[in-house]
Design a protein around this motif. Structure first.
Motif, PDB file in Angstrom:
ATOM      1  N   ALA A  98       6.709   7.540 -12.494  1.00  0.00           N
ATOM      2  CA  ALA A  98       7.674   8.588 -12.835  1.00  0.00           C
ATOM      3  C   ALA A  98       8.113   9.348 -11.588  1.00  0.00           C
ATOM      4  N   SER A  99       7.163   9.629 -10.704  1.00  0.00           N
ATOM      5  CA  SER A  99       7.505  10.359  -9.477  1.00  0.00           C
ATOM      6  C   SER A  99       8.460   9.553  -8.605  1.00  0.00           C
ATOM      7  N   MET A 100       8.223   8.251  -8.502  1.00  0.00           N
ATOM      8  CA  MET A 100       9.093   7.414  -7.682  1.00  0.00           C
ATOM      9  C   MET A 100      10.506   7.340  -8.269  1.00  0.00           C
ATOM     10  N   LEU A 101      10.601   7.265  -9.594  1.00  0.00           N
ATOM     11  CA  LEU A 101      11.910   7.214 -10.240  1.00  0.00           C
ATOM     12  C   LEU A 101      12.683   8.515 -10.017  1.00  0.00           C
ATOM     13  N   VAL A 102      11.989   9.634 -10.169  1.00  0.00           N
ATOM     14  CA  VAL A 102      12.635  10.930  -9.963  1.00  0.00           C
ATOM     15  C   VAL A 102      13.136  11.059  -8.526  1.00  0.00           C
ATOM     16  N   LEU A 103      12.291  10.708  -7.571  1.00  0.00           N
ATOM     17  CA  LEU A 103      12.657  10.872  -6.171  1.00  0.00           C
ATOM     18  C   LEU A 103      13.733   9.877  -5.734  1.00  0.00           C
ATOM     19  N   ALA A 104      13.615   8.622  -6.173  1.00  0.00           N
ATOM     20  CA  ALA A 104      14.567   7.593  -5.751  1.00  0.00           C
ATOM     21  C   ALA A 104      15.938   7.786  -6.386  1.00  0.00           C
ATOM     22  N   LEU A 105      15.962   8.176  -7.665  1.00  0.00           N
ATOM     23  CA  LEU A 105      17.227   8.266  -8.390  1.00  0.00           C
ATOM     24  C   LEU A 105      17.876   9.639  -8.328  1.00  0.00           C
ATOM     25  N   LEU A 106      17.066  10.692  -8.215  1.00  0.00           N
ATOM     26  CA  LEU A 106      17.611  12.043  -8.290  1.00  0.00           C
ATOM     27  C   LEU A 106      17.513  12.812  -6.974  1.00  0.00           C
ATOM     28  N   VAL A 107      16.793  12.267  -5.998  1.00  0.00           N
ATOM     29  CA  VAL A 107      16.700  12.930  -4.687  1.00  0.00           C
ATOM     30  C   VAL A 107      17.287  11.994  -3.637  1.00  0.00           C
ATOM     31  N   ASN A 108      16.469  11.153  -3.018  1.00  0.00           N
ATOM     32  CA  ASN A 108      16.983  10.125  -2.112  1.00  0.00           C
ATOM     33  C   ASN A 108      15.884   9.096  -1.839  1.00  0.00           C
ATOM     34  N   PRO A 109      16.262   7.865  -1.479  1.00  0.00           N
ATOM     35  CA  PRO A 109      15.275   6.790  -1.286  1.00  0.00           C
ATOM     36  C   PRO A 109      14.272   7.082  -0.167  1.00  0.00           C
ATOM     37  N   LEU A 110      14.711   7.737   0.919  1.00  0.00           N
ATOM     38  CA  LEU A 110      13.791   8.010   2.027  1.00  0.00           C
ATOM     39  C   LEU A 110      12.611   8.847   1.553  1.00  0.00           C
ATOM     40  N   THR A 111      12.893   9.890   0.797  1.00  0.00           N
ATOM     41  CA  THR A 111      11.812  10.738   0.289  1.00  0.00           C
ATOM     42  C   THR A 111      10.899   9.956  -0.638  1.00  0.00           C
ATOM     43  N   ALA A 112      11.485   9.079  -1.446  1.00  0.00           N
ATOM     44  CA  ALA A 112      10.670   8.263  -2.357  1.00  0.00           C
ATOM     45  C   ALA A 112       9.738   7.347  -1.580  1.00  0.00           C
ATOM     46  N   TRP A 113      10.242   6.685  -0.547  1.00  0.00           N
ATOM     47  CA  TRP A 113       9.417   5.772   0.240  1.00  0.00           C
ATOM     48  C   TRP A 113       8.321   6.520   0.999  1.00  0.00           C
ATOM     49  N   LEU A 114       8.668   7.651   1.590  1.00  0.00           N
ATOM     50  CA  LEU A 114       7.666   8.428   2.321  1.00  0.00           C
ATOM     51  C   LEU A 114       6.587   8.958   1.371  1.00  0.00           C
ATOM     52  N   THR A 115       7.006   9.373   0.184  1.00  0.00           N
ATOM     53  CA  THR A 115       6.047   9.863  -0.808  1.00  0.00           C
ATOM     54  C   THR A 115       5.126   8.740  -1.264  1.00  0.00           C
ATOM     55  N   LEU A 116       5.690   7.561  -1.466  1.00  0.00           N
ATOM     56  CA  LEU A 116       4.866   6.408  -1.835  1.00  0.00           C
ATOM     57  C   LEU A 116       3.851   6.101  -0.741  1.00  0.00           C
ATOM     58  N   GLY A 117       4.280   6.192   0.512  1.00  0.00           N
ATOM     59  CA  GLY A 117       3.358   5.973   1.623  1.00  0.00           C
ATOM     60  C   GLY A 117       2.231   6.991   1.628  1.00  0.00           C
ATOM     61  N   GLY A 118       2.556   8.260   1.339  1.00  0.00           N
ATOM     62  CA  GLY A 118       1.525   9.289   1.261  1.00  0.00           C
ATOM     63  C   GLY A 118       0.567   9.057   0.114  1.00  0.00           C
ATOM     64  N   LEU A 119       1.084   8.625  -1.023  1.00  0.00           N
ATOM     65  CA  LEU A 119       0.241   8.338  -2.189  1.00  0.00           C
ATOM     66  C   LEU A 119      -0.738   7.212  -1.882  1.00  0.00           C
ATOM     67  N   ILE A 120      -0.213   6.133  -1.312  1.00  0.00           N
ATOM     68  CA  ILE A 120      -1.073   4.994  -0.962  1.00  0.00           C
ATOM     69  C   ILE A 120      -2.078   5.387   0.114  1.00  0.00           C
ATOM     70  N   GLY A 121      -1.612   6.173   1.080  1.00  0.00           N
ATOM     71  CA  GLY A 121      -2.500   6.598   2.162  1.00  0.00           C
ATOM     72  C   GLY A 121      -3.680   7.405   1.665  1.00  0.00           C
ATOM     73  N   TYR A 122      -3.432   8.292   0.700  1.00  0.00           N
ATOM     74  CA  TYR A 122      -4.523   9.126   0.182  1.00  0.00           C
ATOM     75  C   TYR A 122      -5.402   8.367  -0.808  1.00  0.00           C
ATOM     76  N   ALA A 123      -4.758   7.687  -1.763  1.00  0.00           N
ATOM     77  CA  ALA A 123      -5.512   7.060  -2.846  1.00  0.00           C
ATOM     78  C   ALA A 123      -6.269   5.816  -2.399  1.00  0.00           C
ATOM     79  N   LEU A 124      -5.650   5.018  -1.554  1.00  0.00           N
ATOM     80  CA  LEU A 124      -6.267   3.747  -1.167  1.00  0.00           C
ATOM     81  C   LEU A 124      -6.879   3.779   0.229  1.00  0.00           C
ATOM     82  N   VAL A 125      -6.071   4.140   1.224  1.00  0.00           N
ATOM     83  CA  VAL A 125      -6.575   4.096   2.599  1.00  0.00           C
ATOM     84  C   VAL A 125      -7.702   5.101   2.809  1.00  0.00           C
ATOM     85  N   TYR A 126      -7.483   6.365   2.371  1.00  0.00           N
ATOM     86  CA  TYR A 126      -8.516   7.382   2.572  1.00  0.00           C
ATOM     87  C   TYR A 126      -9.634   7.276   1.541  1.00  0.00           C
TER      88      TYR A 126
END
Length: 301
Positions: A98-126
């Motif tokens: 849901a967060s990716m859809l909101v950011l990609a469709l209603l904000v901009n793709p760059l923010t969506a991609w950076l947010t996805l990177g932060g999510l993966i970085g915290y949940a998986l990498v860290y």
């Protein structure tokens, strides 16, 4: 139903996420003169909040075994059995999508991609790897938690900028002394859960010196906005006063008056970060000449 809603809310770590979203919103306001566009402000905040909550829920899922062993986390919904791993997984995935859809469709793709990177970085990498692999886990993994002001900036402007990266750097350097203060106080918990936090692997005295080192480094890093024209005298004065307070706590931590003093350092660090970003915003509105110079530099870059 009400009970389940409360438990799902706990999965998102509301207090932690509130600080992250606060920094993101400040990033939005700093990116432009005046009030940011309502669309970016509303949907950007919503998307970043949902992504942060999703990452927190994944953290609960991955740390289920650890949470059951630590006094600080034993009452979490998954650790107590109030929610099942499947329920938490579904919630985390749906909230993340849901967060990716909101950011990609209603904000901009760059923010969506950076947010996805932060999510993966915290949940998986860290959470899934670094937390269990090295006592420098919070240093390396801190980048994921430092990205919110960058997300706020890109949500409004659609592009990265050096000023936004300064905000990220401040949180990145702030994270180790903030978290190590907590780790000192909770070191028995981490030892019981076999998590190689610095106080567990290298001792409390060693960690206290590292808190001091990073606090000095943080004080220097917080001068960057004033030195580069991003902010002015209001912020600089606030940063020096707040940094002086943090430095006092870090020095006092070397020979603390009691065992609970590490928690006082931890709590001050939270107030410090909120106040520091508040000073940035106050400077942005109260010092228009200096801010104008910052915007001119932004356009030149």
């Amino acid at each position: 139903m009400t009970l389940h809603l409360s438990q799902y809310l706990q999965l998102t770590k509301p207090r932690v996420v509130a600080l992250l979203v606060f920094c993101a919103v400040i990033g939005m306001f700093l990116a432009v003169p005046g009030i940011p566009p309502w669309r970016a402000l509303v949907f950007g905040t919503l998307g970043i909040w949902m992504a942060s909550g999703s990452a927190a829920a994944f953290n609960h899922l991955i740390d289920e075994r650890i949470d059951k062993l630590m006094a600080r986390t034993q009452r979490r919904p998954l650790a107590t059995g109030q929610l099942t791993p499947r329920q938490v997984l579904v919630f985390a995935v749906l909230l993340g999508i849901a967060s990716m859809l909101v950011l990609a469709l209603l904000v901009n793709p760059l923010t969506a991609w950076l947010t996805l990177g932060g999510l993966i970085g915290y949940a998986l990498v860290y959470t899934a790897y670094l937390k269990r692999a090295t006592p420098q886990n919070i240093v390396i993994g801190g980048l994921a938690g430092a990205i919110p002001p960058v997300l706020g900036w890109t949500a409004v402007t659609g592009q990265l900028h050096a000023f936004a990266l300064q905000l990220c750097l401040i949180i990145f350097v702030w994270t180790p002394p903030h978290f190590w203060a907590l780790a000192i106080f909770r070191r028995d918990d981490y030892a019981r859960a076999q998590i190689p936090m610095l106080p567990v692997t290298h001792g409390v005295a060693y960690t206290r010196w590292h808190v001091l080192f990073y606090t000095v480094l943080l004080l220097l890093v917080t001068l960057l906005p004033a030195l580069t024209g991003f902010s002015g005298a209001v912020y600089l004065g606030g940063a020096l006063v707040l940094g002086g307070g943090f430095l006092y706590y870090a020095i006092r931590l070397l020979n603390p008056p009691d065992e609970f003093f590490a928690m006082r350092v931890f709590k001050y660090s939270i107030v410090y970060l909120m106040a520091l970003f508040a000073f940035l915003l106050a400077d942005h509105w109260l010092m228009p000449p200096m801010q104008g110079a910052g915007i001119a530099l932004q356009r030149a870059v």
